[in-house]
Design an enzyme around this catalytic site. Structure first.
Site, PDB file in Angstrom:
ATOM      1  N   SER A 143      46.827  47.104  46.113  1.00 33.44           N
ATOM      2  CA  SER A 143      47.315  45.986  45.290  1.00 33.44           C
ATOM      3  C   SER A 143      48.399  45.286  46.108  1.00 33.44           C
ATOM      4  O   SER A 143      48.987  45.903  47.009  1.00 33.44           O
ATOM      5  CB  SER A 143      47.915  46.536  43.995  1.00 33.44           C
ATOM      6  OG  SER A 143      48.647  45.526  43.313  1.00 33.44           O
ATOM      7  N   TYR A 155      52.956  52.974  39.406  1.00 33.60           N
ATOM      8  CA  TYR A 155      51.755  52.264  39.877  1.00 33.60           C
ATOM      9  C   TYR A 155      51.973  51.774  41.308  1.00 33.60           C
ATOM     10  O   TYR A 155      51.138  51.980  42.191  1.00 33.60           O
ATOM     11  CB  TYR A 155      51.448  51.095  38.940  1.00 33.60           C
ATOM     12  CG  TYR A 155      50.259  50.262  39.357  1.00 33.60           C
ATOM     13  CD1 TYR A 155      48.963  50.693  39.081  1.00 33.60           C
ATOM     14  CD2 TYR A 155      50.416  49.053  40.038  1.00 33.60           C
ATOM     15  CE1 TYR A 155      47.858  49.937  39.466  1.00 33.60           C
ATOM     16  CE2 TYR A 155      49.335  48.291  40.432  1.00 33.60           C
ATOM     17  CZ  TYR A 155      48.053  48.732  40.133  1.00 33.60           C
ATOM     18  OH  TYR A 155      46.960  47.975  40.526  1.00 33.60           O
TER      19      TYR A 155
END
Ligand SMILES: NC(=O)c1ccc[n+]([C@@H]2O[C@H](COP(=O)([O-])OP(=O)(O)OC[C@H]3O[C@@H](n4cnc5c(N)ncnc54)[C@H](O)[C@@H]3O)[C@@H](O)[C@H]2O)c1
Length: 255
Positions: A143, A155
């Site tokens: 990401s 995350y």
């Protein structure tokens, strides 16, 4: 001839969003494709849509955070298709946006187990089959939050670690003809994004509008925007590229 004709691919998290688009595009471009997920209804739907479109695919229920399930499914996939060349480590879950000292340990473990340990398990059990098949390409979906800082530490940390694992594996396996690259999506409209946006004060449409205004290309991404990057890295067109991070974010990271 498709761009990945003759190859066999595994796409984890292939039942939805970026994984669904990737499985469909790889199959359309000629790869026999294994869809791996825990969402059986959608996994089977994706496979039947690939078959209806003339492609070859199968579905394997597999929780990527469970080592035995990964080992068993990958053995079955190799037995069914006879080779393996492409692994797309895409299955992932989001954490909550909260400071580290307020993050429950269970949440930390679950996000790390799926995003990072899942990538480790799938790589661990795919590599021997890719070696037996003469080499191939592993694409790890990270990401832009694996590069930037932000309010969801668990995350972001899982995605940063995936970026690093990719570079280490790229070095380790280069002489054995397996390339490793990471893909870093920006803000992409998928069920995962919609689930998070529903809970925000702006709602889904408001969030899409607000995010789009921050992106130089003026829109959020689609799953296909990411899938085409993955297709390039999976194909022999990228045969001199390994250890790279491909950022696909409409220019978000440069402003
Ligand atoms: N959507 C975005 O804006 C965005 C941005 C950057 C990175 N990503 C990454 O892209 C990947 C795909 O995200 P998406 O937005 O398409 O999400 P999504 O929720 O639409 O799809 C994720 C898929 O992974 C599956 N999955 C979840 N846990 C699993 C497990 N333990 N084992 C096997 N499968 C599992 C889900 O069932 C689902 O089908 C994720 O790794 C995510 O972190 C997404």
């Amino acid at each position: 001839m498709g761009r990945v004709s003759g190859k066999v691919a595994i796409v984890t998290g292939g039942a939805s969003g970026i994984g669904e688009a990737t499985a469909k595009i790889l199959a359309k471009e000629g790869a026999r494709t294994a869809v791996v997920d825990i969402d059986d209804d959608n996994g089977k739907r994706v496979v039947s849509e690939i078959r209806d479109a003339g492609g070859t695919a199968g579905y394997w229920h597999t929780d990527v955070s469970r080592e035995k399930e990964v080992a068993q499914s990958f053995a079955d996939i190799f037995q069914k298709f006879g080779s393996l060349h492409i692994l797309v480590n895409n299955a992932g879950i989001a954490g909550h946006a909260r400071p580290t000292h307020e993050t429950p340990t269970e949440e930390w473990d679950r996000v790390m187990d799926v995003n990072l340990k899942g990538t480790f398990f799938c790589t661990k059990y795919a590599v021997p089959y890719i070696l037996k098949s003469g080499g191939g390409s592993v694409i790890n979906v990270s990401s832009i939050m694996g590069i930037l800082g932000g309010p969801t530490p668990v995350y972001n940390t899982s995605k940063g670690a995936i970026r690093q694992l990719t570079k280490s594996d790229a070095v380790t396996y280069a002489s054995r003809n397996i390339r490793f690259n990471s893909v870093h999506p920006g803000y992409i409209i998928t069920p995962l994004f919609k689930k998070l946006a529903e809970k925000s004060p702006l709602g889904v449409e408001g969030s899409i509008k607000a995010e789009s205004e921050k992106i130089p290309l003026g829109r959020m991404g689609t799953p296909e925007d990411i899938a085409y990057g993955i297709l390039f890295l999976a194909s022999d067109e990228s045969s001199y590229i390994t250890g790279m991070e491909m950022i696909i974010d409409g220019g978000k990271i440069i402003v």
